[in-house]
Design a protein around this motif. Structure first.
Motif, PDB file in Angstrom:
ATOM      1  N   MET A   1      -7.083  -1.067  -5.518  1.00 16.49           N
ATOM      2  CA  MET A   1      -5.988  -1.489  -4.639  1.00 16.49           C
ATOM      3  C   MET A   1      -4.685  -0.910  -5.147  1.00 16.49           C
ATOM      4  O   MET A   1      -4.456  -0.768  -6.325  1.00 16.49           O
ATOM      5  N   THR A   2      -3.779  -0.590  -4.229  1.00 23.77           N
ATOM      6  CA  THR A   2      -2.509  -0.002  -4.623  1.00 23.77           C
ATOM      7  C   THR A   2      -1.338  -0.801  -4.110  1.00 23.77           C
ATOM      8  O   THR A   2      -0.217  -0.334  -4.144  1.00 23.77           O
ATOM      9  N   ASP A   3      -1.555  -2.026  -3.639  1.00 26.52           N
ATOM     10  CA  ASP A   3      -0.458  -2.805  -3.074  1.00 26.52           C
ATOM     11  C   ASP A   3       0.175  -3.714  -4.110  1.00 26.52           C
ATOM     12  O   ASP A   3       0.680  -4.776  -3.813  1.00 26.52           O
ATOM     13  N   ALA A  85       1.651  -1.088   2.098  1.00 24.88           N
ATOM     14  CA  ALA A  85       0.280  -0.717   2.448  1.00 24.88           C
ATOM     15  C   ALA A  85       0.177   0.803   2.480  1.00 24.88           C
ATOM     16  O   ALA A  85       1.041   1.478   3.058  1.00 24.88           O
ATOM     17  N   PRO A  86      -0.858   1.390   1.863  1.00 24.09           N
ATOM     18  CA  PRO A  86      -0.995   2.848   1.841  1.00 24.09           C
ATOM     19  C   PRO A  86      -1.395   3.388   3.208  1.00 24.09           C
ATOM     20  O   PRO A  86      -2.132   2.739   3.956  1.00 24.09           O
ATOM     21  N   ILE A  87      -0.893   4.582   3.527  1.00 24.69           N
ATOM     22  CA  ILE A  87      -1.260   5.258   4.769  1.00 24.69           C
ATOM     23  C   ILE A  87      -1.572   6.719   4.484  1.00 24.69           C
ATOM     24  O   ILE A  87      -1.493   7.178   3.345  1.00 24.69           O
ATOM     25  N   THR A  88      -1.897   7.437   5.540  1.00 23.12           N
ATOM     26  CA  THR A  88      -2.232   8.862   5.456  1.00 23.12           C
ATOM     27  C   THR A  88      -1.165   9.645   4.696  1.00 23.12           C
ATOM     28  O   THR A  88       0.031   9.413   4.869  1.00 23.12           O
ATOM     29  N   GLY A  89      -1.612  10.579   3.875  1.00 28.19           N
ATOM     30  CA  GLY A  89      -0.686  11.476   3.183  1.00 28.19           C
ATOM     31  C   GLY A  89      -0.104  10.907   1.909  1.00 28.19           C
ATOM     32  O   GLY A  89       0.849  11.464   1.367  1.00 28.19           O
ATOM     33  N   ILE A  92       3.441   5.106   2.075  1.00 28.66           N
ATOM     34  CA  ILE A  92       3.199   3.676   2.307  1.00 28.66           C
ATOM     35  C   ILE A  92       4.005   3.239   3.528  1.00 28.66           C
ATOM     36  O   ILE A  92       4.966   3.897   3.936  1.00 28.66           O
ATOM     37  N   VAL A  93       3.574   2.133   4.112  1.00 28.58           N
ATOM     38  CA  VAL A  93       4.402   1.429   5.088  1.00 28.58           C
ATOM     39  C   VAL A  93       4.583   0.006   4.585  1.00 28.58           C
ATOM     40  O   VAL A  93       3.724  -0.533   3.881  1.00 28.58           O
ATOM     41  N   GLU A  94       5.697  -0.583   4.919  1.00 27.21           N
ATOM     42  CA  GLU A  94       5.980  -1.958   4.529  1.00 27.21           C
ATOM     43  C   GLU A  94       5.502  -2.873   5.653  1.00 27.21           C
ATOM     44  O   GLU A  94       6.011  -2.806   6.766  1.00 27.21           O
ATOM     45  N   VAL A  95       4.532  -3.706   5.356  1.00 24.64           N
ATOM     46  CA  VAL A  95       3.993  -4.588   6.379  1.00 24.64           C
ATOM     47  C   VAL A  95       4.618  -5.983   6.316  1.00 24.64           C
ATOM     48  O   VAL A  95       4.253  -6.864   7.087  1.00 24.64           O
ATOM     49  N   GLY A  96       5.569  -6.160   5.403  1.00 26.15           N
ATOM     50  CA  GLY A  96       6.336  -7.397   5.325  1.00 26.15           C
ATOM     51  C   GLY A  96       7.816  -7.091   5.389  1.00 26.15           C
ATOM     52  O   GLY A  96       8.244  -6.153   6.051  1.00 26.15           O
ATOM     53  N   GLY A  97       8.636  -7.893   4.695  1.00 32.68           N
ATOM     54  CA  GLY A  97      10.079  -7.669   4.687  1.00 32.68           C
ATOM     55  C   GLY A  97      10.425  -6.300   4.133  1.00 32.68           C
ATOM     56  O   GLY A  97       9.801  -5.836   3.182  1.00 32.68           O
ATOM     57  N   TYR A 426      -3.566   3.254  12.394  1.00 30.18           N
ATOM     58  CA  TYR A 426      -2.875   2.075  12.923  1.00 30.18           C
ATOM     59  C   TYR A 426      -2.986   0.966  11.872  1.00 30.18           C
ATOM     60  O   TYR A 426      -4.065   0.685  11.354  1.00 30.18           O
ATOM     61  N   VAL A 427      -1.851   0.345  11.540  1.00 25.74           N
ATOM     62  CA  VAL A 427      -1.799  -0.694  10.504  1.00 25.74           C
ATOM     63  C   VAL A 427      -1.100  -1.909  11.083  1.00 25.74           C
ATOM     64  O   VAL A 427      -0.039  -1.784  11.698  1.00 25.74           O
ATOM     65  N   GLU A 428      -1.688  -3.092  10.889  1.00 24.11           N
ATOM     66  CA  GLU A 428      -1.024  -4.311  11.329  1.00 24.11           C
ATOM     67  C   GLU A 428      -1.155  -5.391  10.271  1.00 24.11           C
ATOM     68  O   GLU A 428      -2.060  -5.368   9.440  1.00 24.11           O
ATOM     69  N   ARG A 429      -0.225  -6.337  10.322  1.00 25.20           N
ATOM     70  CA  ARG A 429      -0.288  -7.508   9.448  1.00 25.20           C
ATOM     71  C   ARG A 429       0.089  -8.734  10.259  1.00 25.20           C
ATOM     72  O   ARG A 429       1.229  -8.854  10.734  1.00 25.20           O
ATOM     73  N   ASP A 430      -0.866  -9.624  10.455  1.00 22.83           N
ATOM     74  CA  ASP A 430      -0.626 -10.874  11.168  1.00 22.83           C
ATOM     75  C   ASP A 430      -0.270 -11.932  10.129  1.00 22.83           C
ATOM     76  O   ASP A 430      -1.143 -12.504   9.474  1.00 22.83           O
TER      77      ASP A 430
END
Length: 536
Positions: A1-3, A85-89, A92-97, A426-430
């Motif tokens: 994990m890298t988060d 959260a890690p993404i392509t390439g 990262i994208v921030e799925v929270g604040g 596609y990345v989501e966080r509920d």
């Protein structure tokens, strides 16, 4: 994990013991249940529950004072409602604040101290206003953040002026004492909106503003809480405004942190080392003469003072002995979290920029009614962010992930064209479904709550102190507010620490000395201390 900190990191010697195997028994005999290994105990001057910004900041302040601290975190990572959260390439994208802005002084100072840079949110070109099936483009600057081409904007400007003036009447540290507190806390923002606007466009824009800031509906939230939130969007010398809450330039969405906002709590935790214990949900807090006992399934911590650094809705799930005063317990029952799902589509590049668009949308068509260009600083890859908030989040939270994805991508196609139909990822966080948050961005109060229970928001209960962004008097609900709350709670807790709590169990008594024997020289190897892992 890298988060961030993972299950393998920072366990601090608090792993749960395995059950002992039962011995074979004679035929027909009933075997005894396996005996569980005793739960280990640690001692510290202060114990902190929660390893988000508030808890880690509080722990840092305790350590700086020369006192000992243990931080217990339910998750397998640090950061709370902040997560990369890690993404392509390899990005990262921030799925929270994620955003910081002017007058958010504490988080800006922390980023500088930890060597984390900032960059501006992409805000060039034109925005999109999509309402009643019609798409219009407009400039990305103006008094209502971007000003959509709607006649209701004039009404909205008057409402914002009135809100900002009313907010000046509300004390940041005690909104329930405002001269008109009973009037303001006796109504929802929906009631105020209907009484002060007539045009559908104005009402729609105010709805979107409340959804974007609170992740709830105008019918959910107290007018007094909205006014408090407005005045809190500033620093000690600068009163807040509604515009600062919703704007990009000059507002709360102005800048982002290089490498993602979770870099800050990860670095704070790294410096705290084995003081931070993950995968340790706290079950109970017992106050006794001289200290507190905090219990989890994997670890017991004995301390002089405790800091509960989490949202009221989650803090209420802990068992307290003796029970909390009724006002504090009732507050827990009346402080719900917002409803939000954060959705991001990753493309090879931000193609909307080619069309002169900023990536920002205000729409009446859900589920994703608000969007932002959330690409890395160099624009590669392109990331489109869509928020599902309030009522839409409650509806779409019950749907499948595939249904949500199709609906959100459908919105992006409507706003930006067919190129949006086929993202690389596609990345989501509920956040409603996240076990240790149960919503976001923050907690809010309905009518009557601040008036009757406002005194309990920050008031310590014996040796238990309250932190978390919901307790902050400045930038309540934001990362800035969380940091400020941790500083305040640490100061309170440290004032109640006397002497020094031993950090290890006392040594066993030595046996009486017997006859002296000849000494043998034995070479002993020094055991290497394994450094905690931060990336698993």
């Amino acid at each position: 994990m890298t988060d961030g900190l993972t299950r393998r990191g920072l366990i601090g010697g608090a792993a749960a013991g395995a059950a002992a195997a039962a011995l074979p028994t004679a035929a027909g005999a009933q075997s005894s249940p396996p005996a569980a290994a005793p739960v280990p105990t640690r001692r510290a001057d202060v114990v902190v529950i929660g390893a988000g910004f508030a808890g880690l900041t509080a722990a840092r302040e305790v350590v700086r004072s020369g006192r000992s601290v243990v931080v217990l975190e339910s998750r397998d990572r640090v950061g709370g409602r902040v997560l990369n959260a890690p993404i392509t390439g390899g990005e990262i994208v921030e799925v929270g604040g994620q955003w910081i802005g002017p007058t958010q002084d504490r988080i800006a100072a922390l980023a500088a101290e930890l060597g984390v840079g900032t960059f501006k949110t992409y805000n060039e070109g034109q925005n999109v206003y999509f309402r009643e099936g019609r798409k219009q483009r407009f400039d990305s600057s103006g008094p209502f953040g971007p000003v959509p081409p709607d006649p209701g904007v004039v009404e909205v400007a008057n409402v914002l002026r009135d809100l900002n003036e009313k907010a000046l009447e509300v004390p940041r540290d005690a909104p329930q004492t405002a001269p008109r507190a009973a009037e303001y806390d006796g109504q929802t923002f929906e009631t105020y909106k209907l009484a002060n606007t007539v045009s559908p466009g104005a009402r729609f824009l105010l709805d979107v503003g409340i959804q974007a800031v609170f992740a709830c509906e105008p019918r959910d939230v107290s007018m007094l809480f909205v006014l408090f939130y407005i005045i809190a969007a500033g620093n000690e010398s600068t009163p807040g405004t509604f515009e600062r809450l919703i704007n990009v330039t000059g507002g709360a969405q102005e800048s982002r942190l290089v490498g993602g906002s979770q870099r800050l709590p990860i670095e704070l935790a790294r410096r705290l080392g084995s003081r931070v214990v993950l995968n340790t949900p706290v079950r109970s807090i017992q106050q006794r003469a001289g200290g507190v006992t905090v219990r989890s399934d994997a670890l017991v911590v004995e301390a002089q003072q405790a800091i509960v650094a989490m949202a009221p809705a989650i803090a209420g799930k802990i068992d307290y002995d003796p029970p909390l005063p009724s006002a504090r317990d009732q507050l827990h029952q009346r402080y719900p979290m917002g409803s939000v799902i954060k959705c991001q589509a990753v493309y090879e590049r931000p193609f909307w920029r080619d069309d002169g668009l900023s990536g920002q949308v205000v729409s009446d068509t859900g589920p994703a009614k608000i969007t932002f260009d959330n690409s890395p600083p160099d624009g590669s890859p392109g990331v489109m962010l869509g928020f599902i908030e309030g009522h839409e989040a409650r509806i779409f939270g019950e749907k499948s992930a595939a249904e949500r994805r199709d609906a959100v991508i459908g919105n992006f196609v409507t706003y930006f064209g067919e190129q949006a139909r086929s993202p690389l990822e596609y990345v989501e966080r509920d956040w409603q479904a996240e076990q240790w948050s149960r919503g976001g961005y923050e907690g809010y109060t309905a009518p009557g709550v601040l008036l009757d229970y406002g005194d309990a928001v920050r008031a310590p209960v014996g040796r238990v102190h309250w932190a978390g962004t919901e307790t902050s008097t400045l930038w309540n609900g934001y990362m800035e507010g969380a940091i400020r709350s941790g500083e305040r709670a640490a100061k309170e807790a440290l004032a109640g620490v006397s002497g020094r709590t031993p950090t290890t169990p006392p040594p066993r008594p030595r046996p009486e000395p017997g006859p002296r024997r000849p000494r043998r020289r034995v070479r002993r190897r020094r055991a290497r201390r394994r450094r905690p892992s931060f990336t698993g």
